[in-house]
Motif scaffolding. Structure first.
Motif, PDB file in Angstrom:
ATOM      1  N   PRO A 246       0.817  -1.231   0.000  1.00 57.98           N
ATOM      2  CA  PRO A 246       0.000   0.000   0.000  1.00 57.98           C
ATOM      3  C   PRO A 246       0.845   1.274   0.000  1.00 57.98           C
ATOM      4  CG  PRO A 246      -0.099  -1.093   2.157  1.00 57.98           C
ATOM      5  CD  PRO A 246       0.603  -2.034   1.230  1.00 57.98           C
ATOM      6  N   ASP A 247       2.037   1.213   0.615  1.00 58.24           N
ATOM      7  CA  ASP A 247       2.909   2.401   0.637  1.00 58.24           C
ATOM      8  C   ASP A 247       3.363   2.769  -0.777  1.00 58.24           C
ATOM      9  OD1 ASP A 247       2.696   2.547   3.378  1.00 58.24           O
ATOM     10  OD2 ASP A 247       4.529   1.405   3.755  1.00 58.24           O
ATOM     11  N   LEU A 248       3.667   1.739  -1.583  1.00 56.64           N
ATOM     12  CA  LEU A 248       4.087   2.004  -2.970  1.00 56.64           C
ATOM     13  C   LEU A 248       2.937   2.576  -3.793  1.00 56.64           C
ATOM     14  CD1 LEU A 248       6.399  -1.060  -3.758  1.00 56.64           C
ATOM     15  CD2 LEU A 248       7.077   1.329  -3.475  1.00 56.64           C
ATOM     16  N   ILE A 249       1.741   2.126  -3.534  1.00 54.89           N
ATOM     17  CA  ILE A 249       0.575   2.676  -4.251  1.00 54.89           C
ATOM     18  C   ILE A 249       0.411   4.161  -3.937  1.00 54.89           C
ATOM     19  CG2 ILE A 249      -1.962   2.619  -4.389  1.00 54.89           C
ATOM     20  CD1 ILE A 249      -0.591   0.431  -6.031  1.00 54.89           C
ATOM     21  N   GLU A 250       0.640   4.546  -2.698  1.00 51.52           N
ATOM     22  CA  GLU A 250       0.561   5.965  -2.324  1.00 51.52           C
ATOM     23  C   GLU A 250       1.648   6.777  -3.039  1.00 51.52           C
ATOM     24  OE1 GLU A 250      -1.826   7.652  -0.658  1.00 51.52           O
ATOM     25  OE2 GLU A 250      -2.794   5.698  -0.879  1.00 51.52           O
TER      26      GLU A 250
END
Length: 389
Positions: free
Chosen positions: A264-268
């Motif tokens: 999820p951090d990479l998606i942000e």
């Protein structure tokens, strides 16, 4: 200004032909494709245009001269004979960098020092200066590259490498260079009216480059270049080049580009990078596992740089991921799949030999680009069904 110059678009190994194709697409015919570079002759206006538009080149360099150099005297005299004053003004700042491969003049610091001294002497005479040069003006990065006793003298027109588009505000552990990401998209036959998916999107580079290509947005539109401050390139040439880029962009082109990742951090980070690139809501981002990807449309393109499994303990997990991808895509024969990986057993794990393979380097990692061409559907795809998430 109709002055002709010789330019060198440098390229990563394996991308030279793609860079050459891009140079030709800009309208320049007199080109030579060599190892690591594309050489072409053009009007001075090619400097801003090439910097703005080349998606897969690393840099654009201005060739000042080349000659045999087997002694320091030869290097000094031949460098001094070149028309440096045509390009570098009297207060120009010009550090000299260098490299030497398989040559008698192997001491790079000595070569740099001699080239610097020769340019200084030439500029002092041509600009009529008795004292030292101030070097307080525009920046000109001079390079002396000696290979098999042939010296190549260039000035870098780009400044920061062309992969630095200006949109990357964050990145993952092993980011893909923007120039390579653009090449991965350009090698495919994707067109902007077709679905495009990266299920291992990381910080979003492939999807963002696809969107820039899809809307014909110049990759250098949001950054600056060293040569913007050079006096021998009229300001109008730069203004015209930026205006051409603005006029050529097709901001109304609808796109179906989707990026997903388990992190999820990479998606942000991907969302922020896309916003910085001015692409806003044009790309759909979702945190999910690749195994949950279920395309409902036909005739789409999956382009990705998944994990390679080179770290201890990761290999089995990555291999299972490759197997799952093959299983999913077997049910979607109209989709074209393009995967970049260093894993030599990819085809066996995916369950199918690639239609085509291309050797590429991701940084210093030797990789293969596995290309699976989709079977064209008999009926037209229903583009209203979405990706199935």
């Amino acid at each position: 200004m109709s002055k002709k110059v010789t330019l060198i678009a440098t390229a990563a190994m394996g991308l030279e032909a793609i860079v050459g194709k891009e140079v030709k697409a800009l309208g320049y015919e007199d080109i030579q494709i060599e190892n690591g570079r594309v050489v072409f002759e053009a009007d001075v206006s090619a400097i801003p245009r090439a910097n703005l538009w080349l998606r897969t080149a690393d840099r654009v360099k201005l060739l000042v001269g080349k000659f045999k150099a087997t002694s320091f005297d030869e290097l000094f005299e031949n460098t001094k004979a070149l028309p440096w004053e045509t390009f570098i003004e009297e207060d120009g700042e010009f550090p000299v960098v260098g490299k030497s491969v398989k040559s008698k003049l192997y001491s790079v610091p000595d070569c740099q020092s001699i080239v610097k001294k020769a340019i200084v002497e030439r500029l002092k005479v041509k600009h009529g200066i008795d004292s030292w040069l101030k070097e307080t003006g525009a920046f000109y990065r001079v390079e002396v590259a000696i290979h098999k006793d042939e010296a190549l003298l260039t000035i870098d027109t780009s400044g920061s490498g062309l992969h630095k588009r200006g949109y990357r505000v964050g990145q993952g552990e092993a980011p893909l260079k923007e120039t390579l990401a653009a090449a991965l998209v350009q090698i495919t036959n994707w067109t902007p009216d077709q679905p495009f998916v990266d299920p291992f999107c990381g910080s979003g580079t492939i999807a963002i480059e696809a969107a820039l290509i899809g809307q014909n947005i110049a990759p250098g539109f949001n950054r600056e270049f060293a040569s913007e401050n050079w006096s021998f390139i009229p300001q109008k040439v730069w203004d015209d080049a930026f205006q051409e880029a603005e006029d050529s962009a097709n901001y109304d082109q609808p796109l179906q580009i989707f990026g997903s990742d388990i992190d999820p951090d990479l998606i942000e980070i991907a969302k922020k990078n896309a916003m910085e690139a001015g692409l806003g809501e044009l790309i759909t981002w979702k945190q999910m596992q690749m195994s949950d990807f279920k395309p409902k449309q036909e005739n789409g393109y999956l382009v990705s740089n998944p994990p390679y499994g080179e770290r201890m303990g990761e290999r089995e997990e990555v291999e299972e991921m490759y197997r799952n991808l093959g299983t999913i895509m077997r049910d979607h024969p109209s989709w074209s799949v393009y995967i970049l990986t260093s894993h030599e057993g990819f085809e066996k794990l995916y369950g199918k030999p690639a239609t085509k393979k291309r050797k590429l380097f991701n940084g210093f990692i030797k990789t293969d680009y596995y290309q699976y061409f989709g079977r064209k559907p008999k009926s037209k795809p229903d583009n209203g069904k979405g990706f199935g998430f």
